[in-house]
Write a protein that holds these residues in place. Structure first.
Motif, PDB file in Angstrom:
ATOM      1  N   ARG A 153       0.895  -1.240  -0.051  1.00 15.73           N
ATOM      2  CA  ARG A 153       0.025   0.017   0.220  1.00 15.73           C
ATOM      3  C   ARG A 153       0.737   1.259   0.070  1.00 15.73           C
ATOM      4  NH1 ARG A 153      -3.512  -0.570   5.079  1.00 15.73           N
ATOM      5  NH2 ARG A 153      -1.399  -1.012   6.028  1.00 15.73           N
ATOM      6  N   ARG A 154       2.052   1.016   0.420  1.00 11.11           N
ATOM      7  CA  ARG A 154       3.045   2.350   0.250  1.00 11.11           C
ATOM      8  C   ARG A 154       3.784   2.234  -1.181  1.00 11.11           C
ATOM      9  NH1 ARG A 154       4.061   5.033   4.874  1.00 11.11           N
ATOM     10  NH2 ARG A 154       6.202   5.617   4.006  1.00 11.11           N
ATOM     11  N   ILE A 155       3.415   3.246  -1.972  1.00 17.10           N
ATOM     12  CA  ILE A 155       3.872   3.251  -3.348  1.00 17.10           C
ATOM     13  C   ILE A 155       4.776   4.430  -3.559  1.00 17.10           C
ATOM     14  CG2 ILE A 155       3.025   3.316  -5.771  1.00 17.10           C
ATOM     15  CD1 ILE A 155       0.364   2.341  -4.583  1.00 17.10           C
ATOM     16  N   PRO A 156       6.300   3.898  -3.560  1.00 15.67           N
ATOM     17  CA  PRO A 156       6.918   5.096  -4.137  1.00 15.67           C
ATOM     18  C   PRO A 156       6.820   5.567  -5.600  1.00 15.67           C
ATOM     19  CG  PRO A 156       8.286   3.157  -3.408  1.00 15.67           C
ATOM     20  CD  PRO A 156       6.981   2.808  -3.472  1.00 15.67           C
ATOM     21  N   VAL A 157       6.505   7.006  -5.548  1.00 15.81           N
ATOM     22  CA  VAL A 157       6.240   7.663  -6.929  1.00 15.81           C
ATOM     23  C   VAL A 157       7.783   8.657  -6.982  1.00 15.81           C
ATOM     24  CG1 VAL A 157       4.871   9.300  -8.335  1.00 15.81           C
ATOM     25  CG2 VAL A 157       3.883   7.672  -6.552  1.00 15.81           C
ATOM     26  N   VAL A 158       8.678   7.981  -8.056  1.00 14.77           N
ATOM     27  CA  VAL A 158      10.002   8.758  -8.428  1.00 14.77           C
ATOM     28  C   VAL A 158       9.671   9.709  -9.585  1.00 14.77           C
ATOM     29  CG1 VAL A 158      12.092   8.350  -8.809  1.00 14.77           C
ATOM     30  CG2 VAL A 158      10.931   6.807  -7.583  1.00 14.77           C
ATOM     31  N   VAL A 159       9.974  11.023  -9.210  1.00 15.82           N
ATOM     32  CA  VAL A 159       9.977  12.058 -10.219  1.00 15.82           C
ATOM     33  C   VAL A 159      11.360  12.218 -10.703  1.00 15.82           C
ATOM     34  CG1 VAL A 159       9.630  14.590 -11.002  1.00 15.82           C
ATOM     35  CG2 VAL A 159       8.068  12.931  -9.072  1.00 15.82           C
ATOM     36  N   VAL A 160      11.822  12.028 -12.068  1.00 16.05           N
ATOM     37  CA  VAL A 160      12.949  12.163 -12.695  1.00 16.05           C
ATOM     38  C   VAL A 160      12.992  13.450 -13.562  1.00 16.05           C
ATOM     39  CG1 VAL A 160      14.922  11.047 -13.895  1.00 16.05           C
ATOM     40  CG2 VAL A 160      13.554   9.670 -12.595  1.00 16.05           C
ATOM     41  N   ASN A 161      14.251  14.447 -13.306  1.00 12.98           N
ATOM     42  CA  ASN A 161      14.481  15.338 -14.382  1.00 12.98           C
ATOM     43  C   ASN A 161      15.205  15.119 -15.140  1.00 12.98           C
ATOM     44  OD1 ASN A 161      15.172  17.899 -15.075  1.00 12.98           O
ATOM     45  ND2 ASN A 161      15.908  18.812 -12.924  1.00 12.98           N
ATOM     46  N   PRO A 162      15.058  15.263 -16.584  1.00 16.56           N
ATOM     47  CA  PRO A 162      15.959  15.037 -17.723  1.00 16.56           C
ATOM     48  C   PRO A 162      16.904  16.387 -18.012  1.00 16.56           C
ATOM     49  CG  PRO A 162      13.827  15.493 -18.417  1.00 16.56           C
ATOM     50  CD  PRO A 162      13.547  15.636 -17.124  1.00 16.56           C
TER      51      PRO A 162
END
Length: 918
Positions: free
Chosen positions: A404-413
């Motif tokens: 239920r704990r979902i890592p949501v990763v934001v990546v900067n190009p």
């Protein structure tokens, strides 16, 4: 043969062909002719050792095109190349330069040189005989591959009266090449005979002679060295039989008559002989876009604009996203997908031949280009998705057994920190066996209720988010038994994502989230006709135009984005205006405004009544009109200082041109536009052009943005694939959206009374149906801040990327270094981040986008073993002492392009600081 004294005039006869890979016939039709041509050429050269050299048009792709069919002839072809008799390269294809990126020009040369080496020889001569004008940075690009010559027919104006045919051409950083203007075309000796009195050629208005002596006199009158270039070939011409005997006969006649002696050779021989004599005394700089003697077709920037939009989006996904992410992922786990990217680049560069990307070929050519673009996008997206997953799994490396704990990763190009609105796809079936071999699995209809969840930022505080349920559908897990999955989309504001790095957010049950208040987002306020954030306000006027107010300065620009429509009796090579034709304006339409589907958007709609086509006589527009629906989707992102405009046109009319009029309110005599690796400043006033073959139309080229600026203010327009603008009226910019034309080349063109190609129908060039265009408007502080526009252009072109970690594959890379690479100052622009061609480290390419020298800084989050300054071919220029460091500094002169090879240090190495010297 008698060797003339260096002061004696001497003519080098170069047998060659100019090979358009696709143009008035599609590729496979032209390849059938290519196979015949090379069959004959190989046989002729094997039988006649006195034919010492044949120039293969400065490109290498034809070697691959031929051997793909004649597989059994590769060794014969290779033997001739290795012997230096066939001269391929240095380019992969003969390129267009204004409608592709500077990086694409470098890749064209990288691939062309590599393919040529595989066959045994690279011709290091800058031969671009038929390209429709030349960018200002080309001398530096050529020098970056060890090429110090340039040969071209098109692009020159009245400066050649002073320079003659030989001069130096200088790039902004001071790089120079020895230029040779092909004044009498690249076909000046195409009709070679053994009798000097019967050799003749008529090619265009200014190219015509009836005997050899007349041609030699013309060439000698413009030459400063006395070394003359006779080009024995032309468009798709086979090798001329008996050339060695003809040259011997002509040379004997010249010896008898005291004229210039003749010898067979190639461009290398011509270069060597010219270099033995005093060099050119004249020097020029800047782009070459004039058509005094040969057409440059400045209207091709608006031909088949939907194709150019597709190209811009495709290259952004390949170079800006897939390639950068692949390099980052390879740093983490050592796995490289560079071969897939190399294949995609090779296919992309094939679309960059001048007749292809310019849009001036038959419809079948451009239909095939769309198929290539589709293949390239499939490869780029697959590589990007794989690399993004590897980066995200490593970033979220702490094990969490609670699904239920979902890592949501934001990546900067990008190579600078960014924030903005992001969208992440999240699988509501929390027990889905992604990354596991499982047969018979079906996604549960019961999924997570996101209303009971909270999104936590990297600091652990709650962030507002919205949900679009069930909007993403795909088939996942190709290698672990395919699974049909339905994902929801969550949308939120990400802040301060490090340069080429990541931030980890967590989607968690609300009960597990801290109880502190949700962090307030700085949003966009919307009224019935306006959008406002902390920087800007945009309002839709009753006539459909926009008013943008810069809240920082109070400066207001009105009447923006008016649509103008006029007749086009031209062809794919350029606009054909009709005398007395008056543009129709979108101000006269009835506009409606409604809220968009997202809080920071507005939707404006109208229907334009446009003439259906030209009359049969092509001298007026028909009285019959058709309805052309137009939609403007305005977006003012909460944290952005630009207004984004998504424009949709359902084009039901023919033979017309549609432009966007932008009265900036900034009165200036010059525009500033992005070109390859830099900015160009162009005067609004057209040059004097009396007697020119190709009269300037006012159409100018841009890469991603154009601006008008003065000391106190500037307004920039950013586009995706719209490469034509005009600035002729003080403060007004006009950007062409589309030109609808039905012919490849008209012989009754209103602006061009001479023939430029076959008169073939091209109904697809009418651009029928729904066409989508993206633009953005940004007011800024004016002169001195233009370099900031590069970052806005990157933000507009490249989104922040997201990945929700919900599968067991791929696992975190053990001992992986931290990711991140920042480039500073703002005038230093990242052009490429890629795996090195030989697989040894990563390559960073930057350029100084300003007119002042700077000290460039590259700061990595990972320790480095070494850094090496390289040329554009990735060959070392300056080594540094191998040491662990994270900061590189090196001088970067104005306009300089610099490539750096980085080799990461082993995991755990210490970090120090180093200065890289030049």
């Amino acid at each position: 043969m008698h060797e003339p004294d260096v002061a004696d005039p001497l003519a080098v006869v170069v047998p060659h062909t100019h090979w358009d890979r696709e143009w008035y016939s599609p590729f496979e039709t032209m390849r059938f002719a290519l196979v015949q041509f090379l069959d004959e050429l190989i046989e002729a050269m094997e039988k006649d050792p006195e034919l010492p050299v044949f120039l293969l048009d400065g490109q290498a792709v034809i070697l691959e095109d031929y051997t793909e069919i004649r597989r059994g002839h590769r060794n014969r072809l290779k033997a001739l190349v290795e012997a230096g008799r066939l001269r391929p390269g240095p380019f992969y294809v003969q390129p267009d330069e204004f409608h592709v990126s500077g990086e694409a020009l470098v890749r064209n040369l990288l691939i062309g040189c590599r393919v040529s080496r595989e066959y045994g020889h690279v011709m290091r001569e800058g031969y671009l005989p038929d390209t429709f004008g030349h960018v200002h940075q080309l001398p530096q690009i050529l020098q970056g591959f060890g090429i110090d010559t340039f040969y071209a027919m098109r692009g020159f104006g009245d400066e050649v009266d002073a320079t003659g045919t030989e001069f130096l051409w200088r790039a902004p950083d001071g790089s120079r090449v020895r230029a040779h203007w092909l004044a009498e075309s690249y076909s000046n000796a195409a009709v070679l005979t053994g009798d000097p009195e019967t050799l003749s050629l008529h090619h265009g208005v200014l190219v015509g002679y009836d005997r050899l002596a007349e041609l030699l006199q013309r060439l000698q009158a413009r030459s400063g060295t006395g070394v003359l270039l006779l080009l024995n070939g032309g468009d798709h011409l086979r090798v001329q039989e008996g050339v060695p005997a003809m040259v011997r006969s002509l040379d004997a006649a010249q010896k008898r008559d005291g004229g210039p002696r003749l010898r067979l050779g190639g461009l290398e021989e011509f270069h060597r002989l010219s270099a033995e004599r005093p060099g050119p005394g004249s020097e020029i700089s800047g782009e070459l876009r004039h058509g005094r003697s040969h057409d440059v077709f400045d209207g091709i920037g608006s031909t088949r604009t939907p194709l150019k939009v597709l190209n811009e989006n495709t290259e952004a996904r390949l170079s800006g996203i897939a390639e950068r992410l692949e390099a980052c992922a390879a740093l983490l786990d050592g796995r490289s997908q560079h071969d897939s990217l190399h294949y995609a680049w090779r296919e992309l560069v094939k679309n960059y031949a001048h007749d292809s990307i310019c849009g001036c070929s038959v419809d079948e050519v451009h239909q095939e280009m769309q198929v290539r673009f589709a293949r390239i996008r499939q490869v780029a997206d697959a590589v990007a998705d794989d690399a993004l997953a590897r980066i995200a799994h490593t970033a979220a490396s702490e094990p969490d057994t609670d699904p239920r704990r979902i890592p949501v990763v934001v990546v900067n190009p990008s190579a600078f920190p960014r924030g903005g609105t992001v969208t992440a796809e999240v699988l509501p079936d929390l027990g889905a066996p992604l990354g596991q071999r499982r047969f018979g699995w079906t996604q549960s209809e019961e999924g997570a209720d996101w209303s009971g969840y909270a999104l936590l930022g990297p600091d652990g505080r709650r962030i507002p988010f919205t949900v679009e349920p069930g909007t993403a559908v795909n088939v996942a897990d190709t290698l672990d038994r395919r699974k049909e999955v339905y994902r929801d989309r969550i949308r939120f504001q990400a802040a301060d994502v490090p340069a080429l790095g990541s931030r980890v957010h967590h989607l968690v049950p609300a009960a597990q989230a801290p109880h502190q208040p949700t962090r307030e987002a700085s949003g966009t306020r919307r009224t019935a006709r306006s959008l406002t954030n902390r920087w800007l306000s945009v309002e839709v006027a009753p006539d459909g135009t926009l008013a943008v107010t810069d809240l920082r300065t109070g400066r207001r620009s009105t009447g923006l984005c008016e649509l103008l429509d006029d007749a086009d009796a031209g062809d794919t090579y350029g606009h054909g205006p009709l005398p007395g034709d008056r543009p129709l304006s979108s101000r006269d339409a009835n506009w409606s405004v409604e809220p968009g589907s997202e809080d920071d958007t507005l939707l404006a709609r109208a229907v334009l009544a446009l003439p259906a086509a030209l009359t049969p006589e092509r001298d007026a527009r028909t009285g019959h009109t058709v309805d052309v629906p137009v939609t403007l989707l305005l977006r003012l992102p909460p944290a952005a200082d630009r207004v984004e405009v998504d424009l949709t046109v359902d084009n039901r009319a023919e033979d017309h041109r549609l432009r966007l009029r932008i009265p900036t309110g900034v009165h200036t005599g010059e525009s500033v536009a992005e070109s390859a690796y830099g900015l160009v400043r162009r005067p609004a006033k057209a040059p004097a052009c009396e007697g020119w073959r190709d009269q300037p139309t006012g159409a100018q080229a841009l890469r991603r943005f154009v601006a008008l600026e003065e000391a106190g203010a500037g307004l920039a327009v950013f586009t995706e694939g719209l490469h034509e603008y005009a600035h002729t009226d003080g403060h007004v910019l006009e950007v062409t959206l589309l030109r609808s034309v039905g012919w490849m080349a008209r012989q009754d063109h209103p602006m061009r009374p001479h023939k430029v190609g076959p008169m073939l129908p091209t109904p697809d060039a009418q651009c029928p149906g729904q066409q989508h265009f993206r633009l953005a408007l940004r007011p800024y502080a004016g002169t001195g801040h233009t370099v900031d526009l590069y970052r806005t252009a990157e933000e507009f072109a490249l989104p922040l990327l997201t990945h929700a970690v919900q599968s067991s594959r791929p696992g975190p890379a053990p001992g992986a270094p931290p990711l991140g690479l920042a480039v500073a100052p703002a005038s230093v622009v990242l052009s490429a981040l890629k795996s090195a061609e030989d697989g040894d480290g990563v390559v960073v390419r930057v350029f100084n986008g300003s007119a002042e020298p700077v000290t460039a800084s590259l700061v990595t989050a990972f320790p480095l073993a070494s850094a090496v300054l390289c040329d554009l071919e990735e060959e070392p220029q300056h080594d540094t002492e191998p040491q662990a460091h994270r900061t590189l500094r090196f001088p970067l002169p104005a306009g300089r392009i610099q490539t750096v090879r980085l080799r990461p240090a082993p995991s755990g190495a210490a970090a120090t600081e180093s200065t890289v010297g030049r």
